[in-house]
Design an enzyme around this catalytic site. Structure first.
Site, mmCIF file in Angstrom:
data_model
loop_
_atom_site.group_PDB
_atom_site.id
_atom_site.type_symbol
_atom_site.label_atom_id
_atom_site.label_comp_id
_atom_site.label_asym_id
_atom_site.label_seq_id
_atom_site.Cartn_x
_atom_site.Cartn_y
_atom_site.Cartn_z
ATOM 1 N N ASN A 101 -11.872 15.289 -13.683
ATOM 2 C CA ASN A 101 -11.048 15.363 -12.581
ATOM 3 C C ASN A 101 -10.752 16.799 -12.154
ATOM 4 O O ASN A 101 -10.614 17.573 -13.331
ATOM 5 C CB ASN A 101 -9.723 14.631 -12.934
ATOM 6 C CG ASN A 101 -8.939 14.364 -11.770
ATOM 7 O OD1 ASN A 101 -9.395 13.851 -10.620
ATOM 8 N ND2 ASN A 101 -7.543 14.685 -11.762
ATOM 9 N N ARG A 102 -10.441 17.133 -11.128
ATOM 10 C CA ARG A 102 -10.080 18.609 -10.660
ATOM 11 C C ARG A 102 -8.889 18.924 -11.381
ATOM 12 O O ARG A 102 -8.910 19.879 -12.044
ATOM 13 C CB ARG A 102 -9.837 18.532 -9.247
ATOM 14 C CG ARG A 102 -9.297 19.899 -8.713
ATOM 15 C CD ARG A 102 -9.250 19.850 -7.188
ATOM 16 N NE ARG A 102 -8.249 18.843 -6.953
ATOM 17 C CZ ARG A 102 -7.797 18.659 -5.544
ATOM 18 N NH1 ARG A 102 -8.392 19.172 -4.517
ATOM 19 N NH2 ARG A 102 -6.971 17.710 -5.435
ATOM 20 N N ASP A 147 -6.807 -4.842 -7.970
ATOM 21 C CA ASP A 147 -7.849 -3.767 -7.854
ATOM 22 C C ASP A 147 -8.780 -3.789 -8.686
ATOM 23 O O ASP A 147 -10.089 -3.880 -8.370
ATOM 24 C CB ASP A 147 -7.122 -2.421 -7.633
ATOM 25 C CG ASP A 147 -6.355 -2.259 -6.532
ATOM 26 O OD1 ASP A 147 -6.899 -2.922 -5.424
ATOM 27 O OD2 ASP A 147 -5.396 -1.561 -6.239
ATOM 28 N N LYS A 193 3.346 1.403 -3.908
ATOM 29 C CA LYS A 193 2.699 0.761 -5.130
ATOM 30 C C LYS A 193 3.320 0.807 -6.352
ATOM 31 O O LYS A 193 3.235 0.008 -7.054
ATOM 32 C CB LYS A 193 1.215 1.282 -5.060
ATOM 33 C CG LYS A 193 0.293 0.544 -4.146
ATOM 34 C CD LYS A 193 -1.086 0.992 -4.175
ATOM 35 C CE LYS A 193 -2.035 -0.031 -3.871
ATOM 36 N NZ LYS A 193 -3.325 0.259 -4.355
ATOM 37 N N GLY A 235 -12.653 11.413 -10.969
ATOM 38 C CA GLY A 235 -11.345 11.027 -10.590
ATOM 39 C C GLY A 235 -10.256 10.707 -11.537
ATOM 40 O O GLY A 235 -10.526 9.841 -12.554
ATOM 41 N N ALA A 236 -9.017 10.748 -11.262
ATOM 42 C CA ALA A 236 -7.977 10.466 -12.064
ATOM 43 C C ALA A 236 -6.727 9.845 -11.357
ATOM 44 O O ALA A 236 -5.701 9.956 -12.103
ATOM 45 C CB ALA A 236 -7.668 11.416 -13.257
ATOM 46 N N GLY A 237 -6.907 9.380 -10.139
ATOM 47 C CA GLY A 237 -5.575 9.180 -9.270
ATOM 48 C C GLY A 237 -5.444 7.351 -9.522
ATOM 49 O O GLY A 237 -5.645 7.103 -10.566
ATOM 50 N N TYR A 256 -15.321 3.717 1.272
ATOM 51 C CA TYR A 256 -16.335 2.885 2.345
ATOM 52 C C TYR A 256 -16.388 3.452 3.442
ATOM 53 O O TYR A 256 -17.070 2.910 4.287
ATOM 54 C CB TYR A 256 -15.683 1.298 2.167
ATOM 55 C CG TYR A 256 -14.405 1.264 2.456
ATOM 56 C CD1 TYR A 256 -13.252 1.228 1.659
ATOM 57 C CD2 TYR A 256 -13.917 1.245 3.856
ATOM 58 C CE1 TYR A 256 -11.854 1.127 2.337
ATOM 59 C CE2 TYR A 256 -12.519 1.021 4.222
ATOM 60 C CZ TYR A 256 -11.550 1.084 3.575
ATOM 61 O OH TYR A 256 -10.390 1.144 4.027
ATOM 62 N N GLY A 279 -18.373 0.730 -1.565
ATOM 63 C CA GLY A 279 -16.932 0.575 -1.559
ATOM 64 C C GLY A 279 -16.187 -0.462 -1.209
ATOM 65 O O GLY A 279 -15.157 -1.201 -1.365
ATOM 66 N N THR A 287 0.793 -1.186 0.211
ATOM 67 C CA THR A 287 -0.082 0.132 0.074
ATOM 68 C C THR A 287 0.927 1.245 0.108
ATOM 69 O O THR A 287 2.029 1.236 -0.134
ATOM 70 C CB THR A 287 -1.003 -0.151 1.042
ATOM 71 O OG1 THR A 287 -1.842 0.962 1.044
ATOM 72 C CG2 THR A 287 -0.302 -0.063 2.476
HETATM 73 P P1 ATR Z 1 -6.152 7.263 -4.971
HETATM 74 O O1 ATR Z 1 -4.792 6.478 -5.306
HETATM 75 O O2 ATR Z 1 -6.832 6.853 -3.736
HETATM 76 O O3 ATR Z 1 -6.815 7.223 -6.304
HETATM 77 P P2 ATR Z 1 -4.921 9.724 -5.511
HETATM 78 O O4 ATR Z 1 -3.992 9.261 -6.280
HETATM 79 O O5 ATR Z 1 -4.363 10.737 -4.431
HETATM 80 O O6 ATR Z 1 -5.391 8.596 -4.486
HETATM 81 O O7 ATR Z 1 -6.172 10.375 -6.111
HETATM 82 C C1 ATR Z 1 -7.119 11.005 -5.519
HETATM 83 C C2 ATR Z 1 -8.283 11.546 -6.435
HETATM 84 O O8 ATR Z 1 -9.268 12.489 -5.783
HETATM 85 C C3 ATR Z 1 -7.557 12.534 -7.472
HETATM 86 O O9 ATR Z 1 -8.426 12.367 -8.559
HETATM 87 C C4 ATR Z 1 -7.866 13.806 -6.775
HETATM 88 O O10 ATR Z 1 -7.911 14.982 -7.868
HETATM 89 P P3 ATR Z 1 -6.400 15.683 -8.486
HETATM 90 O O11 ATR Z 1 -5.934 15.021 -9.597
HETATM 91 O O12 ATR Z 1 -7.032 17.124 -8.968
HETATM 92 O O13 ATR Z 1 -5.818 15.897 -7.064
HETATM 93 C C5 ATR Z 1 -9.284 13.763 -6.211
HETATM 94 N N1 ATR Z 1 -9.293 14.623 -5.109
HETATM 95 C C6 ATR Z 1 -8.693 14.682 -4.053
HETATM 96 N N2 ATR Z 1 -9.244 15.672 -3.265
HETATM 97 C C7 ATR Z 1 -10.068 16.385 -3.874
HETATM 98 C C8 ATR Z 1 -10.861 17.467 -3.939
HETATM 99 N N3 ATR Z 1 -10.914 18.225 -2.678
HETATM 100 N N4 ATR Z 1 -11.717 18.162 -4.945
HETATM 101 C C9 ATR Z 1 -11.620 17.427 -6.135
HETATM 102 N N5 ATR Z 1 -10.930 16.355 -6.086
HETATM 103 C C10 ATR Z 1 -10.073 15.721 -5.284
#
Ligand code: ATR
Length: 269
Positions: free
Chosen positions: A152-153, A102, A65, A128-130, A217, A238, A61
């Site tokens: 995504n933001r 995953d 990763k 989202g795109a993380g 979750y 989740g 984790t």
């Molecule tokens: P994970 O591995 O759990 O996906 P991550 O890679 O940090 O974690 O991704 C978190 C996601 O949540 C991203 O899409 C992030 O948007 P950014 O790419 O703009 O950072 C999104 N996220 C986290 N906090 C946010 C917020 N306050 N508003 C909008 N998007 C948010």
């Protein structure tokens, strides 16, 4: 005794020892599954210690990763496509084999929650795109879902991820438009998680057949899922993704294929 575990930093919050411990007890296996706190600058030494200690493998984790991939002698196709390893199998020669479960967890959770779910022809929006979104997009590609819009933001991350899957991108401030007429909406962000702001989105434009899936979750019923429920839409929580992703890993180390039970879900929640 068969040994496995999980590495991360911090690691105290990990639910994995609870999950694998439950299955070990259930199968009556003489085994252990422990959490190992491995700081980022100590990854090589930390992993070597686990190999020396005779572990069959470990989960990975944050923050390891991606970096663990450099230590693996081979990496499965799913882990390569997702760009991260969450499960390592150690062979008899001490070689590390990296995998990612995953996408499997994501798919199984939906299929078990909605057994007659039809993946084909879904108009899908991924929020989202993380790291989690990477696993979700790979899962959708396996299931043949082709109509995908990503929002995504940070738009560059969405553009980059979308380009690998032929997905469309909608600007974050236009996300409301993206979900009009869509019938599979997936939140992969941390928004809605305990201590985080909610994901602000109005679900009134989704179709009657829409399924809303939140990978958060904690809480189990996020504001997004409550809105879906209030609207009579089907929804997927989740917790199942977390539980199902653990199954292939357990099977690889302990040679028994475990199931997700309501009792396990209750224990972990
Ligand atoms: P994970 O591995 O759990 O996906 P991550 O890679 O940090 O974690 O991704 C978190 C996601 O949540 C991203 O899409 C992030 O948007 P950014 O790419 O703009 O950072 C999104 N996220 C986290 N906090 C946010 C917020 N306050 N508003 C909008 N998007 C948010």
């Amino acid at each position: 005794m068969i040994k496995a575990g999980v590495i991360g930093h911090p690691i105290a919050h990990s639910k994995s020892p609870l999950i694998h411990g439950y299955w070990l007890k259930k199968f009556g296996i003489d085994g252990e599954y422990m959490a190992y706190d491995v700081p980022p600058d100590n990854l090589v030494a930390g992993v070597n210690r686990l190999v020396q200690a005779g572990l069959r493998g470990f989960n990975v984790t944050l923050p390891h990763k991606q970096t663990i991939m450099d230590l693996c002698s081979d990496i499965s196709e799913d882990a390569q496509k997702i760009g991260a390893v969450n499960t390592v199998v150690i062979d008899d020669h001490g070689q590390l084999h990296g995998r990612n479960t995953d996408a499997f967890g994501f798919i199984q959770n939906l299929d078990e929650t909605i057994p007659d779910f039809d993946w084909s022809n879904r108009e899908t929006v991924v929020i989202g795109a993380g790291g989690a979104a990477r696993a979700v997009l790979y899962a959708l590609s396996i299931k043949g879902v082709q109509d995908i819009t990503l929002t995504n933001r940070t738009q560059e991350s969405a553009n980059f991820l979308a380009s690998g899957y032929g997905a469309k991108v909608t600007a974050w401030d236009q996300r409301q438009k993206a979900i009009q007429g869509s019938d599979l909406i997936i939140n992969t962000t941390s928004l809605g998680m305990k201590g985080q702001p909610p994901l602000e989105i109005d679900l009134s434009g989704i179709t009657d057949q829409a399924v809303v899936y939140d990978i958060v979750y904690a809480p189990l019923y996020t504001p997004l899922l409550c809105a879906a429920r209030d609207q009579g839409a089907q929804f997927v929580t989740g917790i199942g993704m977390l539980l199902h992703q653990a199954r292939p890993a357990f099977a690889a180390w302990f040679s028994q294929y475990p199931e997700v039970t309501p009792e396990l879900e209750k224990l972990v929640l």
